[in-house]
Scaffold this active site. Sequence first.
Site, PDB file in Angstrom:
ATOM      1  N   TRP A  15       0.579  -1.288   0.132  1.00 43.49           N
ATOM      2  CA  TRP A  15       0.041   0.014   0.075  1.00 43.49           C
ATOM      3  C   TRP A  15       0.989   1.345  -0.141  1.00 43.49           C
ATOM      4  O   TRP A  15       0.417   2.236  -0.039  1.00 43.49           O
ATOM      5  CB  TRP A  15      -0.877   0.064   1.176  1.00 43.49           C
ATOM      6  CG  TRP A  15      -1.987  -0.982   1.170  1.00 43.49           C
ATOM      7  CD1 TRP A  15      -2.367  -1.888   0.022  1.00 43.49           C
ATOM      8  CD2 TRP A  15      -2.981  -1.117   1.905  1.00 43.49           C
ATOM      9  NE1 TRP A  15      -3.549  -2.664   0.242  1.00 43.49           N
ATOM     10  CE2 TRP A  15      -3.972  -2.355   1.577  1.00 43.49           C
ATOM     11  CE3 TRP A  15      -3.246  -0.592   3.289  1.00 43.49           C
ATOM     12  CZ2 TRP A  15      -5.090  -2.549   2.213  1.00 43.49           C
ATOM     13  CZ3 TRP A  15      -4.562  -0.899   3.975  1.00 43.49           C
ATOM     14  CH2 TRP A  15      -5.538  -2.034   3.658  1.00 43.49           C
ATOM     15  N   LYS A  16       2.000   1.315   0.327  1.00 41.43           N
ATOM     16  CA  LYS A  16       3.027   2.394   0.222  1.00 41.43           C
ATOM     17  C   LYS A  16       2.557   3.398   1.456  1.00 41.43           C
ATOM     18  O   LYS A  16       1.830   2.808   2.268  1.00 41.43           O
ATOM     19  CB  LYS A  16       3.239   2.893  -0.983  1.00 41.43           C
ATOM     20  CG  LYS A  16       3.741   2.017  -2.018  1.00 41.43           C
ATOM     21  CD  LYS A  16       4.199   2.132  -3.197  1.00 41.43           C
ATOM     22  CE  LYS A  16       4.605   0.993  -4.270  1.00 41.43           C
ATOM     23  NZ  LYS A  16       5.178   1.664  -5.497  1.00 41.43           N
TER      24      LYS A  16
ATOM     25  N   HIS B 182      12.923  -2.412  -1.281  1.00 43.07           N
ATOM     26  CA  HIS B 182      12.295  -1.860  -1.996  1.00 43.07           C
ATOM     27  C   HIS B 182      12.909  -0.663  -2.883  1.00 43.07           C
ATOM     28  O   HIS B 182      13.615  -0.113  -2.260  1.00 43.07           O
ATOM     29  CB  HIS B 182      10.851  -1.424  -1.476  1.00 43.07           C
ATOM     30  CG  HIS B 182       9.815  -0.843  -2.595  1.00 43.07           C
ATOM     31  ND1 HIS B 182      10.044   0.331  -3.348  1.00 43.07           N
ATOM     32  CD2 HIS B 182       8.945  -1.764  -3.142  1.00 43.07           C
ATOM     33  CE1 HIS B 182       9.021   0.338  -4.144  1.00 43.07           C
ATOM     34  NE2 HIS B 182       8.300  -0.814  -4.152  1.00 43.07           N
TER      35      HIS B 182
ATOM     36  N   GLY C 284      -0.063   0.456  -6.910  1.00 43.58           N
ATOM     37  CA  GLY C 284      -1.260   0.971  -7.086  1.00 43.58           C
ATOM     38  C   GLY C 284      -2.397   0.158  -7.084  1.00 43.58           C
ATOM     39  O   GLY C 284      -3.486   0.474  -6.603  1.00 43.58           O
TER      40      GLY C 284
END
Length: 253
Positions: free
Chosen positions: A11-12, A97, A237
């Site tokens: 989900w960042k 990441h 996304g």
Amino acid sequence: MGRAQIAAGNWKMHKTPAEGTSLAREIREDWEATDSNVELVIAPPFTHLQALHDVLEGSGIILGAQNCHAEPEGAFTGEISVGMLSDLGVRYVIVGHSERRQLFGEGNDMIKRKVDAVLRAGLQPIFCCGEPLAVREAREQEEYVLRQLEESIFHLTDLLFAQVVIAYEPIWAIGTGKTASPQQAQDMHAFLRTKIRARYSDSVAEETPILYGGSVKPGNAADLFDQYDVDGGLIGGASLEADGFLAIAKELV
Ligand code: PGA
């Protein structure tokens, strides 16, 4: 195929805890009605972990975190230890990441220490690797990605390496809408598996899940996941909305 099939949502820095809780609830409801051995993983921001742990408990959906600190505790203002994550029911920790590498200065050595910390806590790293555009254009992506593995995970014993999930995420495909072609993904995944075989063994190589990440969408997931060496996806996304995320996960079923 024996190895795990994994759809992991990253989900960042999106959604409030309240929004995240209702999204997780929606995902749970649908996923529980799906008959599947696929591992569904949600990696929300740290602030959402407790709430999501409660929402997902008993559902089989696995909780992940997006980062951790390498030390077990100490004077590291603003950081989160693996012990804290483990206590909240987290099983996977995304490590290395490309956004951590590019925006927060994480190098292969720091990532190695984080991988070690995750494994020491009995958790599993989702180890991210992948080349920037210039490296791809110079056709040096294999050497580049191999070096990331050599410097951050190839020091592990067989036993510990068996806990690692690899995510190949070409940087030029992350959040850009530009996906690697299924063939490009397959070529890199097969290359990595060959290198794992050379460093470890046939069985370790066959059992290591290698996920693809970078603009995975419901419309391209099937072709990517059809590739022999692609064992699932790390999804940014498109994981922010239940229907899209579930549609992608179901391409693995
Ligand atoms: P994306 O992100 O799906 O939005 O491209 C993938 C990732 O960064 O893990």
